[in-house]
Design an enzyme around this catalytic site. Structure first.
Site, PDB file in Angstrom:
ATOM      1  CG  HIS A 220      -2.044   7.970 -23.337  1.00 13.42           C
ATOM      2  ND1 HIS A 220      -0.805   8.452 -23.014  1.00 13.42           N
ATOM      3  CD2 HIS A 220      -2.544   8.852 -24.261  1.00 13.42           C
ATOM      4  CE1 HIS A 220      -0.565   9.573 -23.700  1.00 13.42           C
ATOM      5  NE2 HIS A 220      -1.615   9.843 -24.468  1.00 13.42           N
ATOM      6  CG  HIS A 259       7.487   5.382 -22.697  1.00 11.73           C
ATOM      7  ND1 HIS A 259       7.760   5.856 -23.953  1.00 11.73           N
ATOM      8  CD2 HIS A 259       6.649   6.282 -22.118  1.00 11.73           C
ATOM      9  CE1 HIS A 259       7.115   7.006 -24.113  1.00 11.73           C
ATOM     10  NE2 HIS A 259       6.431   7.282 -23.018  1.00 11.73           N
ATOM     11  CG  ASP A 310       1.172   7.892 -15.964  1.00 13.92           C
ATOM     12  OD1 ASP A 310       1.053   9.113 -15.765  1.00 13.92           O
ATOM     13  OD2 ASP A 310       0.749   7.312 -16.975  1.00 13.92           O
TER      14      ASP A 310
HETATM   15  C1  LIG Z   1       2.152   9.032 -19.773  1.00 20.34           C
HETATM   16  C2  LIG Z   1       2.037   7.742 -20.456  1.00 20.34           C
HETATM   17  O1  LIG Z   1       1.155   7.538 -21.230  1.00 20.34           O
HETATM   18  S1  LIG Z   1       3.266   6.618 -20.172  1.00 20.34           S
HETATM   19  C3  LIG Z   1       2.505   5.052 -20.497  1.00 20.34           C
HETATM   20  C4  LIG Z   1       1.498   4.719 -19.440  1.00 20.34           C
HETATM   21  N1  LIG Z   1       0.986   3.351 -19.621  1.00 20.34           N
HETATM   22  C5  LIG Z   1       1.261   2.372 -18.754  1.00 20.34           C
HETATM   23  O2  LIG Z   1       1.967   2.528 -17.765  1.00 20.34           O
HETATM   24  C6  LIG Z   1       0.606   1.048 -19.036  1.00 20.34           C
HETATM   25  C7  LIG Z   1       1.587  -0.117 -18.858  1.00 20.34           C
HETATM   26  N2  LIG Z   1       2.550  -0.168 -19.943  1.00 20.34           N
HETATM   27  C8  LIG Z   1       2.219  -0.656 -21.165  1.00 20.34           C
HETATM   28  O3  LIG Z   1       1.132  -1.175 -21.391  1.00 20.34           O
HETATM   29  C9  LIG Z   1       3.244  -0.555 -22.272  1.00 20.34           C
HETATM   30  O4  LIG Z   1       4.547  -0.549 -21.729  1.00 20.34           O
HETATM   31  C10 LIG Z   1       3.025   0.699 -23.149  1.00 20.34           C
HETATM   32  C11 LIG Z   1       1.575   0.781 -23.627  1.00 20.34           C
HETATM   33  C12 LIG Z   1       3.355   1.960 -22.368  1.00 20.34           C
HETATM   34  C13 LIG Z   1       3.963   0.606 -24.339  1.00 20.34           C
HETATM   35  O5  LIG Z   1       3.554  -0.488 -25.108  1.00 20.34           O
HETATM   36  P1  LIG Z   1       4.521  -1.184 -26.171  1.00 20.34           P
HETATM   37  O6  LIG Z   1       5.289  -0.153 -26.916  1.00 20.34           O
HETATM   38  O7  LIG Z   1       3.679  -2.111 -26.956  1.00 20.34           O
HETATM   39  O8  LIG Z   1       5.498  -1.983 -25.208  1.00 20.34           O
HETATM   40  P2  LIG Z   1       6.773  -2.856 -25.577  1.00 20.34           P
HETATM   41  O9  LIG Z   1       6.874  -3.071 -27.050  1.00 20.34           O
HETATM   42  O10 LIG Z   1       7.940  -2.257 -24.896  1.00 20.34           O
HETATM   43  O11 LIG Z   1       6.465  -4.240 -24.872  1.00 20.34           O
HETATM   44  C14 LIG Z   1       7.450  -5.249 -24.857  1.00 20.34           C
HETATM   45  C15 LIG Z   1       6.995  -6.410 -24.005  1.00 20.34           C
HETATM   46  O12 LIG Z   1       6.969  -5.992 -22.653  1.00 20.34           O
HETATM   47  C16 LIG Z   1       5.687  -6.210 -22.090  1.00 20.34           C
HETATM   48  N3  LIG Z   1       5.343  -5.086 -21.252  1.00 20.34           N
HETATM   49  C17 LIG Z   1       5.450  -3.775 -21.590  1.00 20.34           C
HETATM   50  N4  LIG Z   1       5.016  -3.026 -20.554  1.00 20.34           N
HETATM   51  C18 LIG Z   1       4.635  -3.883 -19.579  1.00 20.34           C
HETATM   52  C19 LIG Z   1       4.094  -3.707 -18.290  1.00 20.34           C
HETATM   53  N5  LIG Z   1       3.836  -2.490 -17.820  1.00 20.34           N
HETATM   54  N6  LIG Z   1       3.816  -4.793 -17.549  1.00 20.34           N
HETATM   55  C20 LIG Z   1       4.057  -6.012 -18.015  1.00 20.34           C
HETATM   56  N7  LIG Z   1       4.582  -6.254 -19.244  1.00 20.34           N
HETATM   57  C21 LIG Z   1       4.846  -5.192 -20.011  1.00 20.34           C
HETATM   58  C22 LIG Z   1       4.754  -6.234 -23.284  1.00 20.34           C
HETATM   59  O13 LIG Z   1       3.570  -6.953 -23.010  1.00 20.34           O
HETATM   60  C23 LIG Z   1       5.591  -6.883 -24.342  1.00 20.34           C
HETATM   61  O14 LIG Z   1       5.555  -8.281 -24.167  1.00 20.34           O
HETATM   62  P3  LIG Z   1       5.249  -9.238 -25.415  1.00 20.34           P
HETATM   63  O15 LIG Z   1       6.320  -8.920 -26.416  1.00 20.34           O
HETATM   64  O16 LIG Z   1       5.305 -10.586 -24.813  1.00 20.34           O
HETATM   65  O17 LIG Z   1       3.880  -8.818 -25.882  1.00 20.34           O
HETATM   66  O1  LIG Z   2       4.670   9.193 -25.383  1.00 21.87           O
HETATM   67  C1  LIG Z   2       3.846   8.313 -25.081  1.00 21.87           C
HETATM   68  O2  LIG Z   2       3.560   7.338 -25.812  1.00 21.87           O
HETATM   69  C2  LIG Z   2       3.143   8.365 -23.778  1.00 21.87           C
HETATM   70  C3  LIG Z   2       3.702   9.351 -22.825  1.00 21.87           C
HETATM   71  O3  LIG Z   2       4.655   9.092 -22.117  1.00 21.87           O
HETATM   72  C4  LIG Z   2       3.098  10.671 -22.766  1.00 21.87           C
HETATM   73  O4  LIG Z   2       2.199  10.984 -23.556  1.00 21.87           O
HETATM   74  O5  LIG Z   2       3.511  11.468 -21.890  1.00 21.87           O
END
Ligand SMILES: CC(=O)SCCNC(=O)CCNC(=O)[C@H](O)C(C)(C)COP(=O)(O)OP(=O)(O)OC[C@H]1O[C@@H](n2cnc3c(N)ncnc32)[C@H](O)[C@@H]1OP(=O)(O)O
Ligand SMILES: O=C([O-])CC(=O)C(=O)O
Length: 373
Positions: A220, A259, A310
């Site tokens: 997050h 995301h 981010d």
């Molecule tokens: C302000 C914020 O909070 S924005 C989010 C900040 N977080 C990050 O940047 C962390 C990196 N990103 C992630 O871990 C994820 O994309 C999340 C947590 C943001 C969303 O998670 P989910 O909704 O579960 O992702 P989603 O369903 O789109 O994933 C689909 C596939 O892509 C992969 N994937 C998604 N994001 C990434 C990534 N950043 N790097 C590599 N692989 C990824 C997942 O592992 C998944 O693969 P799988 O089906 O083989 O397990």
């Molecule tokens: O909406 C989400 O899951 C994460 C995010 O981008 C935020 O909190 O800004």
């Protein structure tokens, strides 16, 4: 194309109503109370947007001036809070410091009734930059800073406390944009934490303290720090490409990409990216920016994964001389508005949030006397 929302993590399930924001409603958009985030980032300072989120409408000039002067008047920290901050070691993570600072403020200035929710929120908005920077400057530089400045905006105030001098106009503008972009995002994990806590009719400091804990994680808010750690280890765009290809091959997660709701882009990315480029030009050093651009291209080409809010925040904050471990606490100073508005919304139409679980444990069984186990 909208993202398929189903499966684990409560994805796609409507868990309540909100009038505060829409996320990805038209595929990639983000609105706060009906205003496009791009419009707000182009035309407002953060305090206007905080006012909008917390009170429902954008302020006129008179209301804004009064709000800014109220917030300016609330920047001082009680001595008991400073005493606590002085006892937290330099090795602590600043997110833990702000979590403790918020909780301590709740001990000293407890929200006794929900009538105080707006004032308690304004106090936190005004005091959080002071809490984090008082601790940072005391533990790292051995100085006890004055947490009251005459800066008109929270963004400038934060940089002023950190660097000991007023920021440039450009840096103040970028802080305003950044705080606007991070202010609110529907039922993300930290906001949902705040709402669950609010649904028990708990006090607002407990709701915000819990939300800070949820924001801390690298999946997050913690992703902006993790993204910085990634790009600072890359020498140039070619090295960035090589490193990312290796990480993808090893199926490692790349922080700052992807995301839970957006499918093709995060609307906040293109906005902060432009400001990161401007900061690179100001500094006369585009290396981090160029590396970030290459990462973006590689991730899209290889995985159709896009930068979330981010990723370009990492280079932007770094160009402004902000230490990496303070990145997520700045997110807190902004998201506090969204959290508090959600707490107020939950309280206004409350039923305790209490979902059910699918039981996957042992069949019913009897206790075997301890001597026979
Ligand atoms: C302000 C914020 O909070 S924005 C989010 C900040 N977080 C990050 O940047 C962390 C990196 N990103 C992630 O871990 C994820 O994309 C999340 C947590 C943001 C969303 O998670 P989910 O909704 O579960 O992702 P989603 O369903 O789109 O994933 C689909 C596939 O892509 C992969 N994937 C998604 N994001 C990434 C990534 N950043 N790097 C590599 N692989 C990824 C997942 O592992 C998944 O693969 P799988 O089906 O083989 O397990
Ligand atoms: O909406 C989400 O899951 C994460 C995010 O981008 C935020 O909190 O800004």
């Amino acid at each position: 194309m909208a993202k398929q929302l189903s499966g684990a993590g409560l994805r796609g399930q409507v868990a309540g109503k909100t009038a505060l924001s829409t996320v990805g409603k038209s595929g990639s958009g983000l609105t706060y109370r009906g205003y496009d985030v791009k419009d707000l980032a182009n035309n407002c300072i953060f305090e206007e947007v905080a006012y909008l989120i917390l009170k429902g409408e954008l302020p006129n000039q008179e209301q804004l001036t009064a709000y800014q002067s109220k917030l300016k008047g609330l920047r001082g920290l009680p001595q008991a809070l400073k005493d606590v901050l002085e006892r937290i070691p330099a090795s602590a993570h600043p997110m833990d410091v702000i979590r403790t600072g918020c909780s301590m403020l709740g001990n000293l200035e407890t929200e006794e009734s929900f009538d105080q929710q707006q004032d308690a929120t304004d106090r936190m908005l005004a005091a959080f930059p002071g809490i984090i920077n008082y601790w940072y400057r005391f533990s790292h530089d051995g100085v006890r800073i004055e947490t009251e400045t005459d800066d008109d905006t929270i963004g400038a105030h934060f940089l002023h406390l950190l660097h000991g001098e007023k920021p440039s106009e450009l840096h103040e503008r970028v802080m305003n944009v950044s705080l606007i972009l991070y202010a609110e995002h529907e039922f993300n994990a930290s906001t949902f934490t705040a709402r669950v806590c609010a649904s028990t009719l708990s006090d607002i400091h407990s709701c915000i303290t819990g939300a800070i804990g949820s924001l801390r994680g690298p999946l997050h808010g913690g992703a902006n720090e993790a993204a910085m750690e990634l790009i600072e280890g890359m020498k140039d765009p070619e090295h960035a490409e090589e490193s990312l290809m290796g990480m993808l091959e090893r199926k490692e997660k790349i922080m700052g990409f992807g995301h839970a709701i957006y499918s093709e882009s995060d609307p906040r990315n293109e906005i902060i990216k432009v400001w990161s480029e401007k900061l690179a030009a100001e500094k006369g050093d585009a290396q981090l920016y160029d590396i970030s651009v290459r990462c973006e291209a590689v991730m899209w080409r290889e995985k159709k994964l896009f930068c979330n809010a981010d990723f370009f925040h990492a280079s932007a904050y770094n160009y402004m001389g902000i230490p990496t471990k303070l990145f997520t606490p700045i997110f807190v100073c902004s998201r506090l508005t969204g959290w508090a508005a959600h707490v107020m919304e939950q309280r206004a139409d409350n039923r305790i949030i209490r979902p059910s679980a699918e039981y996957v444990g042992a069949e019913p069984r009897s206790v075997v006397p301890i001597a026979e186990r």
